[in-house]
Write an enzyme that holds these catalytic residues in place. Sequence first.
Site, short mmCIF file in Angstrom:
data_model
loop_
_atom_site.label_atom_id
_atom_site.label_comp_id
_atom_site.label_asym_id
_atom_site.label_seq_id
_atom_site.Cartn_x
_atom_site.Cartn_y
_atom_site.Cartn_z
N LYS A 159 0.84 -1.21 0.00
CA LYS A 159 0.00 0.00 0.00
C LYS A 159 0.87 1.25 0.00
O LYS A 159 1.76 1.40 0.84
CB LYS A 159 -0.89 0.02 1.25
N ILE A 160 0.59 2.11 -0.97
CA ILE A 160 1.31 3.39 -1.11
C ILE A 160 0.27 4.49 -1.26
O ILE A 160 -0.65 4.36 -2.07
CB ILE A 160 2.25 3.37 -2.33
#
Length: 376
Positions: free
Chosen positions: A140-141
Amino acid sequence: MANPLVQLQDQGQSVWYDNIDRAQIASGEFARMLKEDGILGVTANPTIFEKSISAGHAYDEQMQQLIKEGKSSNEIYEDLVIQDIRTVADLLRPIYDRTEGKDGYVSLEVSPELANDTEGTIKEAERFWNMVERPNLMIKIPATPAGIPAIYETLRKGINVNITLIFSLQSYADVVDAYVRALEERNSEGKDISHIASVASFFVSRVDTLVDKLLEDKIKAGGAASLKELEGKAAIANARLVYQDFKRFFNTPRFETLKHAGAHVQRPLWASTSTKNPAYRDVLYAEELIGPDTVDTMPLDTIKNFRDHGIVKNTIENDIKGAKKTLDELEKNGIHYDQVTKQLQDEGVQKFIDSFHQLFAGIKSKKQALKEQVAD
Protein backbone atom coordinates in the site's frame (compact mmCIF):
# COMPACT_ATOMS: atom_id res chain seq x y z
CA MET A 1 -31.62 -16.99 2.47
CA ALA A 2 -28.43 -16.49 0.49
CA ASN A 3 -25.80 -14.38 2.23
CA PRO A 4 -25.93 -10.83 0.73
CA LEU A 5 -22.13 -10.60 1.03
CA VAL A 6 -21.77 -13.62 -1.25
CA GLN A 7 -24.44 -12.26 -3.63
CA LEU A 8 -22.24 -9.22 -4.33
CA GLN A 9 -20.04 -11.49 -6.44
CA ASP A 10 -22.97 -11.88 -8.90
CA GLN A 11 -22.76 -8.10 -9.42
CA GLY A 12 -19.03 -8.29 -10.15
CA GLN A 13 -17.99 -6.86 -6.78
CA SER A 14 -15.43 -8.46 -4.47
CA VAL A 15 -15.62 -7.98 -0.70
CA TRP A 16 -12.31 -7.66 1.10
CA TYR A 17 -11.99 -7.52 4.88
CA ASP A 18 -10.53 -4.29 6.27
CA ASN A 19 -8.87 -5.85 9.29
CA ILE A 20 -6.18 -8.25 10.45
CA ASP A 21 -6.66 -9.82 13.86
CA ARG A 22 -4.41 -12.64 15.03
CA ALA A 23 -7.00 -13.80 17.57
CA GLN A 24 -9.57 -14.20 14.75
CA ILE A 25 -7.03 -16.16 12.72
CA ALA A 26 -6.21 -18.46 15.67
CA SER A 27 -9.88 -19.08 16.55
CA GLY A 28 -10.84 -20.04 12.99
CA GLU A 29 -13.23 -17.07 12.70
CA PHE A 30 -11.26 -15.65 9.78
CA ALA A 31 -11.38 -18.99 7.92
CA ARG A 32 -15.15 -19.08 8.52
CA MET A 33 -15.52 -15.61 6.96
CA LEU A 34 -13.64 -16.74 3.87
CA LYS A 35 -15.89 -19.76 3.54
CA GLU A 36 -19.32 -18.39 4.51
CA ASP A 37 -19.14 -14.64 3.84
CA GLY A 38 -17.33 -14.81 0.52
CA ILE A 39 -14.44 -12.62 1.70
CA LEU A 40 -11.93 -12.50 -1.17
CA GLY A 41 -9.08 -10.37 0.20
CA VAL A 42 -7.75 -8.40 3.16
CA THR A 43 -6.54 -4.84 3.67
CA ALA A 44 -4.63 -3.44 6.63
CA ASN A 45 -3.23 -0.08 7.69
CA PRO A 46 -1.31 1.32 10.69
CA THR A 47 -4.55 2.03 12.58
CA ILE A 48 -5.69 -1.59 12.21
CA PHE A 49 -2.35 -3.00 13.39
CA GLU A 50 -2.24 -0.52 16.27
CA LYS A 51 -5.63 -1.75 17.54
CA SER A 52 -4.83 -5.40 16.89
CA ILE A 53 -1.41 -5.45 18.60
CA SER A 54 -2.41 -3.20 21.51
CA ALA A 55 -5.58 -5.14 22.36
CA GLY A 56 -5.62 -8.53 24.09
CA HIS A 57 -2.78 -11.02 24.42
CA ALA A 58 -2.58 -12.67 20.98
CA TYR A 59 0.87 -11.19 20.37
CA ASP A 60 2.37 -11.58 23.87
CA GLU A 61 4.18 -14.87 23.33
CA GLN A 62 5.93 -13.70 20.14
CA MET A 63 6.71 -10.33 21.71
CA GLN A 64 8.30 -11.99 24.73
CA GLN A 65 10.54 -13.99 22.43
CA LEU A 66 11.49 -10.90 20.41
CA ILE A 67 12.25 -8.94 23.59
CA LYS A 68 14.51 -11.79 24.77
CA GLU A 69 16.31 -11.54 21.43
CA GLY A 70 16.94 -7.85 22.12
CA LYS A 71 14.89 -6.60 19.16
CA SER A 72 14.09 -2.89 18.81
CA SER A 73 10.49 -1.64 18.78
CA ASN A 74 10.65 -1.27 14.99
CA GLU A 75 12.01 -4.80 14.56
CA ILE A 76 9.29 -6.14 16.88
CA TYR A 77 6.61 -4.31 14.87
CA GLU A 78 7.89 -5.66 11.56
CA ASP A 79 8.25 -9.23 12.86
CA LEU A 80 4.68 -9.22 14.27
CA VAL A 81 3.18 -7.68 11.15
CA ILE A 82 5.12 -9.78 8.62
CA GLN A 83 4.04 -12.97 10.40
CA ASP A 84 0.37 -11.92 10.21
CA ILE A 85 0.68 -10.85 6.57
CA ARG A 86 2.29 -14.16 5.56
CA THR A 87 -0.31 -16.18 7.48
CA VAL A 88 -3.19 -14.29 5.83
CA ALA A 89 -1.53 -14.48 2.39
CA ASP A 90 -1.30 -18.28 2.75
CA LEU A 91 -4.95 -18.55 3.84
CA LEU A 92 -5.95 -16.42 0.82
CA ARG A 93 -3.71 -18.27 -1.63
CA PRO A 94 -6.44 -20.74 -2.80
CA ILE A 95 -8.62 -17.72 -3.72
CA TYR A 96 -5.69 -16.11 -5.57
CA ASP A 97 -5.13 -19.33 -7.53
CA ARG A 98 -8.82 -19.95 -8.21
CA THR A 99 -9.46 -16.40 -9.47
CA GLU A 100 -6.21 -16.41 -11.50
CA GLY A 101 -4.78 -13.46 -9.58
CA LYS A 102 -7.90 -11.28 -9.55
CA ASP A 103 -8.55 -11.65 -5.81
CA GLY A 104 -6.91 -13.32 -2.83
CA TYR A 105 -4.63 -10.41 -1.86
CA VAL A 106 -3.48 -9.06 1.48
CA SER A 107 -2.17 -5.48 1.69
CA LEU A 108 0.75 -4.17 3.74
CA GLU A 109 1.31 -0.42 4.01
CA VAL A 110 4.67 1.34 3.82
CA SER A 111 5.36 3.62 6.78
CA PRO A 112 3.03 6.65 6.63
CA GLU A 113 6.04 8.76 7.61
CA LEU A 114 7.30 8.17 4.06
CA ALA A 115 4.22 9.76 2.46
CA ASN A 116 6.32 12.69 1.18
CA ASP A 117 9.46 10.65 0.42
CA THR A 118 9.45 9.07 -3.04
CA GLU A 119 12.78 7.22 -2.78
CA GLY A 120 12.11 6.06 0.78
CA THR A 121 8.73 4.67 -0.29
CA ILE A 122 10.21 2.75 -3.24
CA LYS A 123 12.90 1.21 -1.02
CA GLU A 124 10.46 0.19 1.71
CA ALA A 125 7.98 -1.24 -0.82
CA GLU A 126 10.72 -3.40 -2.31
CA ARG A 127 12.03 -4.41 1.11
CA PHE A 128 8.56 -5.49 2.33
CA TRP A 129 7.90 -7.34 -0.95
CA ASN A 130 11.13 -9.32 -0.53
CA MET A 131 10.51 -9.97 3.18
CA VAL A 132 6.98 -11.35 2.76
CA GLU A 133 7.77 -13.39 -0.39
CA ARG A 134 4.17 -14.02 -1.42
CA PRO A 135 2.78 -13.36 -4.94
CA ASN A 136 -0.59 -12.36 -3.45
CA LEU A 137 0.82 -9.43 -1.47
CA MET A 138 -0.06 -5.84 -2.34
CA ILE A 139 2.08 -3.00 -1.04
CA LYS A 140 0.00 0.00 0.00
CA ILE A 141 1.31 3.39 -1.11
CA PRO A 142 -0.62 6.66 -0.61
CA ALA A 143 -1.56 8.76 -3.66
CA THR A 144 0.30 11.83 -2.37
CA PRO A 145 2.31 13.95 -4.85
CA ALA A 146 5.46 12.10 -3.72
CA GLY A 147 3.60 8.79 -3.74
CA ILE A 148 2.59 8.87 -7.43
CA PRO A 149 6.15 8.46 -8.83
CA ALA A 150 6.81 5.80 -6.17
CA ILE A 151 3.68 3.93 -7.31
CA TYR A 152 4.89 4.03 -10.91
CA GLU A 153 8.38 2.80 -10.01
CA THR A 154 7.11 0.04 -7.69
CA LEU A 155 4.70 -1.29 -10.32
CA ARG A 156 7.43 -1.05 -12.96
CA LYS A 157 9.51 -3.37 -10.76
CA GLY A 158 6.70 -5.94 -10.96
CA ILE A 159 5.35 -5.40 -7.44
CA ASN A 160 1.57 -5.36 -6.80
CA VAL A 161 0.34 -2.04 -5.41
CA ASN A 162 -2.78 -0.98 -3.52
CA ILE A 163 -2.89 2.81 -3.91
CA THR A 164 -4.46 4.33 -0.83
CA LEU A 165 -5.85 7.70 0.34
CA ILE A 166 -7.38 8.70 -3.01
CA PHE A 167 -10.07 11.34 -2.57
CA SER A 168 -10.24 13.35 -5.79
CA LEU A 169 -10.91 12.70 -9.47
CA GLN A 170 -7.56 14.29 -10.39
CA SER A 171 -5.68 12.13 -7.91
CA TYR A 172 -7.45 9.07 -9.32
CA ALA A 173 -6.46 10.06 -12.88
CA ASP A 174 -2.82 10.40 -11.74
CA VAL A 175 -2.98 6.93 -10.15
CA VAL A 176 -4.36 5.30 -13.31
CA ASP A 177 -1.74 7.06 -15.40
CA ALA A 178 1.06 5.74 -13.15
CA TYR A 179 -0.35 2.20 -13.46
CA VAL A 180 -0.72 2.29 -17.24
CA ARG A 181 2.70 3.88 -17.79
CA ALA A 182 4.36 1.25 -15.58
CA LEU A 183 2.73 -1.55 -17.57
CA GLU A 184 3.70 0.06 -20.87
CA GLU A 185 7.29 0.40 -19.74
CA ARG A 186 7.51 -3.25 -18.67
CA ASN A 187 5.76 -4.42 -21.82
CA SER A 188 8.14 -2.44 -24.05
CA GLU A 189 11.05 -4.16 -22.28
CA GLY A 190 9.51 -7.57 -23.00
CA LYS A 191 8.71 -8.19 -19.31
CA ASP A 192 5.62 -10.07 -18.13
CA ILE A 193 2.68 -7.86 -17.09
CA SER A 194 0.06 -10.59 -16.68
CA HIS A 195 0.88 -11.18 -13.00
CA ILE A 196 0.78 -7.53 -11.90
CA ALA A 197 -2.27 -6.50 -9.87
CA SER A 198 -3.29 -3.13 -8.50
CA VAL A 199 -6.34 -1.54 -6.91
CA ALA A 200 -7.09 2.17 -6.53
CA SER A 201 -8.46 2.71 -3.00
CA PHE A 202 -10.93 5.56 -3.17
CA PHE A 203 -12.06 6.76 0.26
CA VAL A 204 -15.77 7.30 0.69
CA SER A 205 -17.43 8.11 4.04
CA ARG A 206 -14.73 10.55 5.18
CA VAL A 207 -15.86 12.86 2.36
CA ASP A 208 -19.33 13.14 3.90
CA THR A 209 -17.90 13.56 7.41
CA LEU A 210 -16.03 16.70 6.33
CA VAL A 211 -18.56 18.08 3.81
CA ASP A 212 -21.49 17.61 6.21
CA LYS A 213 -19.60 19.56 8.88
CA LEU A 214 -18.87 22.38 6.42
CA LEU A 215 -22.56 22.46 5.43
CA GLU A 216 -23.65 22.57 9.09
CA ASP A 217 -21.23 25.45 9.74
CA LYS A 218 -22.68 27.38 6.78
CA ILE A 219 -26.26 26.81 7.96
CA LYS A 220 -25.34 27.96 11.51
CA ALA A 221 -23.70 31.06 10.01
CA GLY A 222 -26.99 32.02 8.35
CA GLY A 223 -26.81 29.98 5.14
CA ALA A 224 -29.96 28.68 3.46
CA ALA A 225 -31.66 25.79 5.28
CA SER A 226 -31.86 24.04 1.89
CA LEU A 227 -28.12 23.27 2.24
CA LYS A 228 -29.27 20.49 4.58
CA GLU A 229 -30.44 18.59 1.48
CA LEU A 230 -26.82 18.22 0.32
CA GLU A 231 -25.75 16.38 3.48
CA GLY A 232 -24.81 12.74 3.03
CA LYS A 233 -24.57 13.02 -0.76
CA ALA A 234 -21.03 14.16 -1.61
CA ALA A 235 -19.24 10.87 -0.90
CA ILE A 236 -21.44 8.68 -3.09
CA ALA A 237 -21.52 11.32 -5.85
CA ASN A 238 -17.70 11.48 -5.82
CA ALA A 239 -17.29 7.69 -6.00
CA ARG A 240 -19.87 7.32 -8.79
CA LEU A 241 -18.01 9.88 -10.90
CA VAL A 242 -14.75 8.03 -10.29
CA TYR A 243 -16.39 4.86 -11.60
CA GLN A 244 -17.33 6.72 -14.80
CA ASP A 245 -13.68 7.71 -15.18
CA PHE A 246 -12.62 4.11 -14.49
CA LYS A 247 -14.78 2.86 -17.35
CA ARG A 248 -13.42 5.55 -19.65
CA PHE A 249 -9.75 5.04 -18.75
CA PHE A 250 -9.84 1.26 -19.19
CA ASN A 251 -11.83 1.22 -22.42
CA THR A 252 -9.26 2.96 -24.63
CA PRO A 253 -7.14 1.60 -27.50
CA ARG A 254 -4.13 2.38 -25.30
CA PHE A 255 -5.22 -0.04 -22.58
CA GLU A 256 -6.58 -2.55 -25.12
CA THR A 257 -2.97 -3.04 -26.32
CA LEU A 258 -1.91 -3.87 -22.76
CA LYS A 259 -4.87 -6.23 -22.30
CA HIS A 260 -3.64 -8.24 -25.28
CA ALA A 261 -0.33 -8.58 -23.41
CA GLY A 262 -2.19 -9.95 -20.35
CA ALA A 263 -2.78 -6.77 -18.31
CA HIS A 264 -5.56 -6.63 -15.71
CA VAL A 265 -7.70 -3.54 -15.15
CA GLN A 266 -6.88 -1.65 -11.99
CA ARG A 267 -10.13 -1.97 -10.07
CA PRO A 268 -11.51 0.86 -7.93
CA LEU A 269 -11.61 -0.24 -4.29
CA TRP A 270 -14.11 1.53 -2.05
CA ALA A 271 -12.38 2.21 1.27
CA SER A 272 -13.83 3.84 4.38
CA THR A 273 -17.28 2.36 3.67
CA SER A 274 -18.42 2.19 7.28
CA THR A 275 -21.15 4.71 8.08
CA LYS A 276 -19.80 7.32 10.49
CA ASN A 277 -23.06 9.28 10.92
CA PRO A 278 -25.64 7.32 12.98
CA ALA A 279 -28.41 9.26 11.19
CA TYR A 280 -27.56 7.39 7.96
CA ARG A 281 -28.32 3.77 7.09
CA ASP A 282 -25.53 1.61 8.51
CA VAL A 283 -24.83 0.01 5.11
CA LEU A 284 -25.40 3.18 3.06
CA TYR A 285 -22.03 3.28 1.30
CA ALA A 286 -21.84 -0.47 0.75
CA GLU A 287 -25.30 -0.52 -0.87
CA GLU A 288 -24.88 2.56 -3.06
CA LEU A 289 -21.56 1.59 -4.72
CA ILE A 290 -22.23 -1.91 -6.09
CA GLY A 291 -21.09 -2.65 -9.61
CA PRO A 292 -18.79 -4.69 -11.89
CA ASP A 293 -15.01 -4.61 -11.50
CA THR A 294 -15.11 -3.03 -8.03
CA VAL A 295 -13.89 -4.04 -4.59
CA ASP A 296 -15.43 -2.98 -1.28
CA THR A 297 -13.16 -3.39 1.73
CA MET A 298 -15.40 -3.53 4.78
CA PRO A 299 -14.62 -3.38 8.52
CA LEU A 300 -16.22 -6.03 10.73
CA ASP A 301 -19.33 -4.04 11.74
CA THR A 302 -20.17 -3.27 8.09
CA ILE A 303 -19.68 -6.95 7.18
CA LYS A 304 -22.06 -8.00 9.98
CA ASN A 305 -24.64 -5.36 9.07
CA PHE A 306 -24.52 -6.12 5.35
CA ARG A 307 -24.77 -9.86 6.01
CA ASP A 308 -27.87 -9.16 8.12
CA HIS A 309 -29.77 -6.65 5.95
CA GLY A 310 -27.75 -5.52 2.93
CA ILE A 311 -29.72 -5.06 -0.31
CA VAL A 312 -27.82 -6.26 -3.38
CA LYS A 313 -28.38 -4.59 -6.74
CA ASN A 314 -26.27 -2.71 -9.25
CA THR A 315 -26.23 0.88 -7.96
CA ILE A 316 -22.87 2.33 -9.00
CA GLU A 317 -24.27 4.10 -12.06
CA ASN A 318 -27.48 5.40 -10.51
CA ASP A 319 -28.18 9.09 -11.18
CA ILE A 320 -24.82 10.20 -12.62
CA LYS A 321 -26.39 13.56 -13.56
CA GLY A 322 -27.42 13.97 -9.93
CA ALA A 323 -23.87 13.16 -8.80
CA LYS A 324 -22.44 15.93 -10.99
CA LYS A 325 -25.14 18.31 -9.78
CA THR A 326 -24.31 17.57 -6.12
CA LEU A 327 -20.66 18.52 -6.58
CA ASP A 328 -21.66 21.61 -8.61
CA GLU A 329 -24.06 22.74 -5.87
CA LEU A 330 -21.39 22.35 -3.21
CA GLU A 331 -18.97 24.42 -5.29
CA LYS A 332 -21.60 27.13 -5.80
CA ASN A 333 -22.10 27.28 -2.04
CA GLY A 334 -18.42 27.77 -1.28
CA ILE A 335 -17.46 24.18 -0.50
CA HIS A 336 -14.53 23.75 -2.86
CA TYR A 337 -13.82 20.26 -4.12
CA ASP A 338 -10.04 20.67 -4.44
CA GLN A 339 -9.72 22.12 -0.93
CA VAL A 340 -11.90 19.40 0.61
CA THR A 341 -10.09 16.52 -1.07
CA LYS A 342 -6.62 17.92 -0.30
CA GLN A 343 -7.56 18.42 3.35
CA LEU A 344 -8.87 14.84 3.53
CA GLN A 345 -5.67 13.40 2.05
CA ASP A 346 -3.47 15.46 4.40
CA GLU A 347 -5.59 14.42 7.39
CA GLY A 348 -5.54 10.79 6.23
CA VAL A 349 -1.73 10.74 6.16
CA GLN A 350 -1.59 12.39 9.59
CA LYS A 351 -4.10 9.92 11.08
CA PHE A 352 -1.95 7.01 9.92
CA ILE A 353 1.20 8.69 11.29
CA ASP A 354 -0.56 9.20 14.65
CA SER A 355 -1.62 5.53 14.68
CA PHE A 356 1.95 4.53 13.85
CA HIS A 357 3.24 6.51 16.84
CA GLN A 358 0.54 5.05 19.11
CA LEU A 359 1.48 1.58 17.88
CA PHE A 360 5.12 2.08 18.84
CA ALA A 361 4.09 3.54 22.20
CA GLY A 362 1.92 0.44 22.69
CA ILE A 363 4.80 -1.88 21.82
CA LYS A 364 7.03 0.04 24.25
CA SER A 365 4.53 -0.29 27.10
CA LYS A 366 3.96 -3.98 26.31
CA LYS A 367 7.73 -4.51 26.35
CA GLN A 368 7.85 -2.87 29.79
CA ALA A 369 4.90 -4.87 31.11
CA LEU A 370 6.31 -8.17 29.85
CA LYS A 371 9.76 -7.35 31.28
CA GLU A 372 8.11 -6.67 34.68
CA GLN A 373 6.28 -10.03 34.47
CA VAL A 374 9.57 -11.80 33.81
CA ALA A 375 11.18 -9.92 36.73
CA ASP A 376 8.36 -11.04 39.07
